[in-house]
Design an enzyme around this catalytic site. Structure first.
Site, short mmCIF file in Angstrom:
data_model
loop_
_atom_site.label_atom_id
_atom_site.label_comp_id
_atom_site.label_asym_id
_atom_site.label_seq_id
_atom_site.Cartn_x
_atom_site.Cartn_y
_atom_site.Cartn_z
N HIS A 53 -1.35 33.84 22.90
CA HIS A 53 -2.37 33.60 21.43
C HIS A 53 -1.35 32.97 20.67
O HIS A 53 -0.16 33.14 20.44
CB HIS A 53 -2.79 35.01 21.15
CG HIS A 53 -3.91 35.64 21.81
ND1 HIS A 53 -4.75 36.20 21.33
CD2 HIS A 53 -4.30 35.16 23.26
CE1 HIS A 53 -5.80 36.81 22.30
NE2 HIS A 53 -5.38 36.07 23.31
N GLU A 55 -0.75 33.68 17.32
CA GLU A 55 0.07 34.67 16.55
C GLU A 55 1.30 34.96 17.54
O GLU A 55 2.25 34.96 16.67
CB GLU A 55 -0.85 35.73 16.12
CG GLU A 55 -2.01 35.27 15.22
CD GLU A 55 -3.47 35.06 16.04
OE1 GLU A 55 -4.31 34.85 15.60
OE2 GLU A 55 -3.33 34.71 17.26
N CYS A 83 -6.35 39.26 16.83
CA CYS A 83 -7.10 40.55 17.93
C CYS A 83 -6.35 41.29 17.85
O CYS A 83 -5.36 41.62 17.25
CB CYS A 83 -7.10 39.60 19.05
SG CYS A 83 -5.77 39.53 20.24
N CYS A 86 -2.52 40.82 19.05
CA CYS A 86 -1.84 40.33 17.97
C CYS A 86 -1.63 41.02 16.85
O CYS A 86 -0.57 41.24 16.17
CB CYS A 86 -2.50 38.78 17.57
SG CYS A 86 -2.53 37.89 18.77
#
Length: 154
Positions: A53, A55, A83, A86
């Site tokens: 992801h 992040e 999410c 993260c």
């Protein structure tokens, strides 16, 4: 650091790169004292690795660049609300501020039922981050529409 649009535009450019590879259009950067210390481009779908992801990759980039000691004084910018996974990363590293474009109500760390970004029940995480949302929201939503179009063609 008062020009959030400048940093969000950079996140949007990273998100466009993710979209070009068939990934959700998420771009993220970490900023410390008006300097970008980490960048991340969503690549979970194209790589087959769910941990890729934007992040997470921005934090890994900052760590690789030697900025471990300033993460808790940094601001994370992202096109999308982080999410749950993260959000845990943000809390673990005690990142003090989060700025994002669009909410992700099903799995977002603030807007979903799993409010990892807001809880203060995990004492070792310390204070919850300051959060600002809706920055360049329309532009981020347009990227989501392009991704939906891409998915419809698959």
């Amino acid at each position: 650091m008062n020009n959030y649009n400048q940093y969000m535009l950079q996140c949007i450019e990273l998100a466009k790169q993710a979209l070009e590879k068939g990934d959700p259009p998420v771009g993220s950067i970490l900023v410390f004292e008006d300097k970008i210390i980490g960048k991340g481009i969503e690549s979970g779908k194209s790589s087959g690795d769910i941990t890729q992801h934007a992040e997470i990759l921005a934090v890994k980039d900052a760590l690789k660049n030697g900025y471990r000691d300033v993460l808790e004084k940094s601001v994370m910018f992202s096109t999308h609300e982080p999410c749950i996974m993260c959000s845990y990363l943000i809390r673990h590293h005690k990142i003090s501020k989060l700025v994002f474009g669009v909410s992700v109500p099903l799995v977002g760390g603030k807007s979903s039922e799993f409010k990892i970004l807001e809880t203060e029940n995990v004492t070792k995480w310390g204070n919850k981050p300051e959060i600002e949302s809706g920055i360049l929201q329309h532009e981020c939503e347009l990227l989501n529409e392009k991704f939906a179009e891409y998915l419809a063609k698959q």
